[in-house]
Design a protein around this motif. Structure first.
Motif, PDB file in Angstrom:
ATOM      1  N   TYR A 147      -4.900   6.258  -4.187  1.00 29.85           N
ATOM      2  CA  TYR A 147      -3.409   6.956  -4.246  1.00 29.85           C
ATOM      3  C   TYR A 147      -2.880   7.854  -3.108  1.00 29.85           C
ATOM      4  CZ  TYR A 147       0.408   9.840  -5.980  1.00 29.85           C
ATOM      5  OH  TYR A 147       1.538  10.735  -5.919  1.00 29.85           O
ATOM      6  N   GLN A 148      -3.803   8.569  -2.782  1.00 32.64           N
ATOM      7  CA  GLN A 148      -3.470   9.556  -1.637  1.00 32.64           C
ATOM      8  C   GLN A 148      -3.271   8.710  -0.228  1.00 32.64           C
ATOM      9  OE1 GLN A 148      -7.129  11.951  -1.484  1.00 32.64           O
ATOM     10  NE2 GLN A 148      -5.833  13.654  -2.069  1.00 32.64           N
ATOM     11  N   ILE A 149      -3.875   7.549  -0.158  1.00 31.21           N
ATOM     12  CA  ILE A 149      -3.557   6.686   1.194  1.00 31.21           C
ATOM     13  C   ILE A 149      -2.034   6.265   0.938  1.00 31.21           C
ATOM     14  CG2 ILE A 149      -4.034   4.587   2.142  1.00 31.21           C
ATOM     15  CD1 ILE A 149      -7.134   5.072   1.387  1.00 31.21           C
ATOM     16  N   ALA A 150      -1.781   5.591  -0.372  1.00 32.96           N
ATOM     17  CA  ALA A 150      -0.498   5.294  -0.606  1.00 32.96           C
ATOM     18  C   ALA A 150       0.380   6.252  -0.411  1.00 32.96           C
ATOM     19  CB  ALA A 150      -0.487   4.659  -2.051  1.00 32.96           C
ATOM     20  N   ARG A 151       0.323   7.169  -0.776  1.00 30.85           N
ATOM     21  CA  ARG A 151       1.027   8.574  -0.569  1.00 30.85           C
ATOM     22  C   ARG A 151       1.254   8.762   0.818  1.00 30.85           C
ATOM     23  NH1 ARG A 151       0.578  14.119  -4.082  1.00 30.85           N
ATOM     24  NH2 ARG A 151       2.158  15.255  -2.918  1.00 30.85           N
ATOM     25  N   ARG A 152       0.380   8.952   1.479  1.00 32.22           N
ATOM     26  CA  ARG A 152       0.379   9.555   3.130  1.00 32.22           C
ATOM     27  C   ARG A 152       1.333   8.392   3.792  1.00 32.22           C
ATOM     28  NH1 ARG A 152      -4.870  11.193   2.831  1.00 32.22           N
ATOM     29  NH2 ARG A 152      -5.818   9.037   3.176  1.00 32.22           N
ATOM     30  N   ASN A 153       1.359   7.063   3.280  1.00 29.17           N
ATOM     31  CA  ASN A 153       1.835   5.929   4.043  1.00 29.17           C
ATOM     32  C   ASN A 153       3.072   5.258   3.306  1.00 29.17           C
ATOM     33  OD1 ASN A 153       0.124   5.236   6.383  1.00 29.17           O
ATOM     34  ND2 ASN A 153      -1.366   5.538   4.866  1.00 29.17           N
ATOM     35  N   SER A 154       3.696   6.275   2.405  1.00 30.60           N
ATOM     36  CA  SER A 154       4.876   6.086   1.609  1.00 30.60           C
ATOM     37  C   SER A 154       4.874   4.583   1.133  1.00 30.60           C
ATOM     38  CB  SER A 154       5.985   6.250   2.279  1.00 30.60           C
ATOM     39  OG  SER A 154       6.079   7.587   2.685  1.00 30.60           O
ATOM     40  N   LEU A 155       3.747   4.181   0.392  1.00 26.36           N
ATOM     41  CA  LEU A 155       3.557   2.789  -0.208  1.00 26.36           C
ATOM     42  C   LEU A 155       3.471   2.913  -1.857  1.00 26.36           C
ATOM     43  CD1 LEU A 155       0.673   1.728   1.578  1.00 26.36           C
ATOM     44  CD2 LEU A 155       2.837   1.176   2.402  1.00 26.36           C
ATOM     45  N   GLY A 156       4.050   1.834  -2.332  1.00 28.26           N
ATOM     46  CA  GLY A 156       3.834   1.783  -3.724  1.00 28.26           C
ATOM     47  C   GLY A 156       2.583   1.683  -4.264  1.00 28.26           C
ATOM     48  N   PHE A 157       2.369   2.385  -5.623  1.00 29.10           N
ATOM     49  CA  PHE A 157       0.992   2.453  -6.044  1.00 29.10           C
ATOM     50  C   PHE A 157       1.058   2.235  -7.540  1.00 29.10           C
ATOM     51  CE2 PHE A 157      -2.332   4.961  -8.258  1.00 29.10           C
ATOM     52  CZ  PHE A 157      -3.284   4.407  -7.811  1.00 29.10           C
ATOM     53  N   PHE A 158       0.253   1.361  -8.128  1.00 34.47           N
ATOM     54  CA  PHE A 158      -0.342   1.394  -9.377  1.00 34.47           C
ATOM     55  C   PHE A 158      -1.290   0.790  -9.760  1.00 34.47           C
ATOM     56  CE2 PHE A 158       1.124  -3.310  -9.219  1.00 34.47           C
ATOM     57  CZ  PHE A 158       0.395  -3.726 -10.208  1.00 34.47           C
ATOM     58  N   GLN A 159      -1.861   1.016 -10.919  1.00 29.78           N
ATOM     59  CA  GLN A 159      -3.096   0.557 -11.309  1.00 29.78           C
ATOM     60  C   GLN A 159      -3.332  -0.263 -12.587  1.00 29.78           C
ATOM     61  OE1 GLN A 159      -5.825   3.984 -11.534  1.00 29.78           O
ATOM     62  NE2 GLN A 159      -4.324   5.237 -12.706  1.00 29.78           N
ATOM     63  N   LEU A 160      -3.837  -1.298 -12.700  1.00 30.36           N
ATOM     64  CA  LEU A 160      -4.216  -2.040 -13.690  1.00 30.36           C
ATOM     65  C   LEU A 160      -5.407  -1.980 -14.044  1.00 30.36           C
ATOM     66  CD1 LEU A 160      -3.147  -4.325 -15.626  1.00 30.36           C
ATOM     67  CD2 LEU A 160      -3.875  -5.856 -13.960  1.00 30.36           C
ATOM     68  N   PHE A 161      -5.778  -1.287 -15.287  1.00 24.87           N
ATOM     69  CA  PHE A 161      -7.093  -1.092 -15.701  1.00 24.87           C
ATOM     70  C   PHE A 161      -7.311  -2.061 -16.971  1.00 24.87           C
ATOM     71  CE2 PHE A 161     -10.166   1.108 -18.355  1.00 24.87           C
ATOM     72  CZ  PHE A 161     -11.081   1.685 -17.366  1.00 24.87           C
TER      73      PHE A 161
END
Length: 163
Positions: A54-68
């Motif tokens: 998530y931090q990587i996505a946030r640092r790079n302004s990327l979308g993030f979701f998790q499918l569990f």
């Protein structure tokens, strides 16, 4: 694990590497004509493991979701026996005991989480939910954390005067 992943992204010209003030940093190359989707297929059984992504996505302004994918341990063991490359049963039991489900109420960064029961057949509506969440996260990328330096200085200054 991350080294191989990063190397693969660099070879495909998805990210570039920079050294800034002696610190190694990576930037996402914005040369893709359509949305870039990276799927990480891993157990990520601790929330801290997922938070790192998530931090990587946030640092790079990327979308993030998790499918569990939630599955009873006995069914996991059965499915393991049916595949070519077996994992030790004890390893599966240990991971099952350690797994931390996404908790969006406790962790706001897990708000874009979808938990699916993988013991049952995947329905068309489940697949639709995945694509809807993907669309939402691509349209609403994470925003990098911006420190409010002025507010921090005011707060620190106030503490010094009090002490």
């Amino acid at each position: 694990m991350w080294e191989c992943f990063i190397q693969s992204l660099k070879q495909q010209h998805i990210i570039s590497e920079e050294i800034h003030r002696g610190v190694q940093q990576y930037s996402v190359c914005n040369t893709c004509p359509r949305p870039l989707v990276i799927i990480l297929d891993d157990n990520f059984y601790y929330q801290s493991m997922r938070y790192e992504v998530y931090q990587i996505a946030r640092r790079n302004s990327l979308g993030f979701f998790q499918l569990f994918l939630e599955c009873p341990v006995e069914l996991c063991l059965q499915r393991n026996r049916e595949r070519g490359c077996l994992v030790n049963d004890e390893t599966i039991r240990l991971m099952s005991a350690k797994v931390q489900l996404p908790d969006p109420e406790k962790n706001s960064w897990e708000k874009a989480s979808l938990i699916m029961k993988s013991a049952e057949n995947v329905l068309e509506e489940d697949i639709q939910k995945v694509f809807e969440l993907l669309d939402v996260t691509l349209e609403n990328p994470e925003k990098p954390f911006e420190e409010n330096i002025a507010q921090k200085l005011l707060t620190l200054g106030g503490r010094r005067r009090e002490g």
